[in-house]
Design a protein around this motif. Structure first.
Motif, short mmCIF file in Angstrom:
data_model
loop_
_atom_site.label_atom_id
_atom_site.label_comp_id
_atom_site.label_asym_id
_atom_site.label_seq_id
_atom_site.Cartn_x
_atom_site.Cartn_y
_atom_site.Cartn_z
N ARG A 151 17.30 -27.12 -0.24
CA ARG A 151 18.66 -27.56 0.03
C ARG A 151 18.75 -29.08 0.10
O ARG A 151 19.71 -29.69 -0.41
N ALA B 12 20.96 -31.37 -2.39
CA ALA B 12 22.01 -32.22 -1.84
C ALA B 12 21.94 -33.65 -2.37
O ALA B 12 22.95 -34.35 -2.45
N ASP C 118 25.61 -23.16 -0.64
CA ASP C 118 25.09 -24.53 -0.63
C ASP C 118 24.83 -25.07 -2.04
O ASP C 118 24.36 -26.20 -2.19
#
Length: 309
Positions: free
Chosen positions: A44, A48, A74
């Motif tokens: 993640r 990001a 996500d």
């Protein structure tokens, strides 16, 4: 591209309460649930920051279905490998009154040989030349001590690069075998234990000892003291620019995600270290693992001092 092997994922729930008092009921002022475990936190974080990431998690039961749903939310691409055993749950509780953090983590669930083979097949299909295969966290029961070397060999056979953040017997066996690792990132205590070094061993000696055995880049983190890293271009000392936040869960995973994302983008180790330190520090500012603001991570990274050591 980064491909992440997640043998021990979890549903991570972070609570914040006014003041944690044992034996009393609490109403949290903040709740966050994420697809967790060290590997998925790393995935993640890298995603990001703009990296192309594919996670291969072992997921089972209704908890596993929720973890897969959270991954999709996500924006992390995933190739789940189904398991008959329900995915574990991990909880952290932060106290506003004291700043203390209480953690309750279920043990990693056993993984069968059939599931391991399915994960390896999914990783093999996802890897392309030049990609990174990232492995982090402890290995679950049932996989055998040879899993990490098998993963390293898989990366090599796929003309990919191997990033590792693990500890204990799997790491000791890997080092004893002299298996090549393109990037090893562990903390001071894990490095000391892996090398059988004394408690007061200098950070530089730990980095050098690991480099001799892995023949790749090595990063040893040392909490608030920063980190020390080395590769073929030299040795780098990293100093933290700010005090640590109250929510450190996932900061090491955020560090690794940003580090591999930077290297995957072609940045030199020194630049990738600054980005990694920024991500780790930004993560500690908010509850929940690897849910930092990417702009805040870059802002902190600009303040990080990375100097030749």
């Amino acid at each position: 591209m980064i491909v992440v092997a997640a043998f021990s994922p979890s549903l991570d729930t972070a609570y914040v309460v006014d003041d944690l008092v044992l034996g009393h009921p609490h109403r949290p002022s903040f709740v966050r649930r994420v697809a967790g475990g060290k590997a998925l936190n790393m995935a993640r974080a890298a995603s990001a920051l703009g990296a192309e990431v594919t996670a291969v998690p072992v997921l089972g039961g209704h908890i596993g279905e929720l973890v897969a749903e959270l991954l999709r939310a996500d924006g992390v691409a995933a190739v789940p490998v189904p398991d008959d055993v329900t995915t574990r749950v991990c909880v952290s509780i932060g106290s506003d009154a004291t700043g203390d953090l209480t953690e309750v983590y279920e043990h990693a669930v056993p993984v069968s040989v059939v599931v391991v083979d399915a994960v390896l097949a999914a990783l093999r299909a996802a890897l392309v030349p030049g990609a990174w295969l990232s492995v982090s966290g402890s290995m679950p029961p049932g996989v055998g001590d040879d899993l990490v070397p098998r993963l390293a060999e898989l990366a090599r056979a796929s003309s990919s690069r191997f990033a590792l953040d693990t500890h204990g017997e799997p790491l000791r066996r890997l080092l004893a075998a002299g298996t090549a690792v393109d990037l090893l990132k562990i903390n001071r205590e894990e490095a000391r234990a892996a090398l059988g070094a004394p408690a007061d061993a200098a950070l530089g000696s730990l980095v050098d000892g690991l480099r001799v055995r892995t023949r790749g880049a090595v990063v040893v983190t040392d909490g608030a003291a920063g980190s020390l890293a080395a590769d073929d271009t030299g040795r780098w000392s990293v100093a933290l620019p700010t005090t640590a936040g109250d929510h450190p869960v996932g900061s090491g995973d955020s560090f690794l995600g940003a580090l591999v994302a930077g290297l995957d983008a072609g940045r030199p180790l020194a630049q990738a270290l600054a980005a990694a330190t920024g991500a780790g520090a930004a993560n500690a500012e908010v509850p929940g693992a690897a849910v930092f603001d990417a702009d805040r991570a870059r802002e902190i990274a600009d303040l990080v001092r990375v100097e030749p050591a």
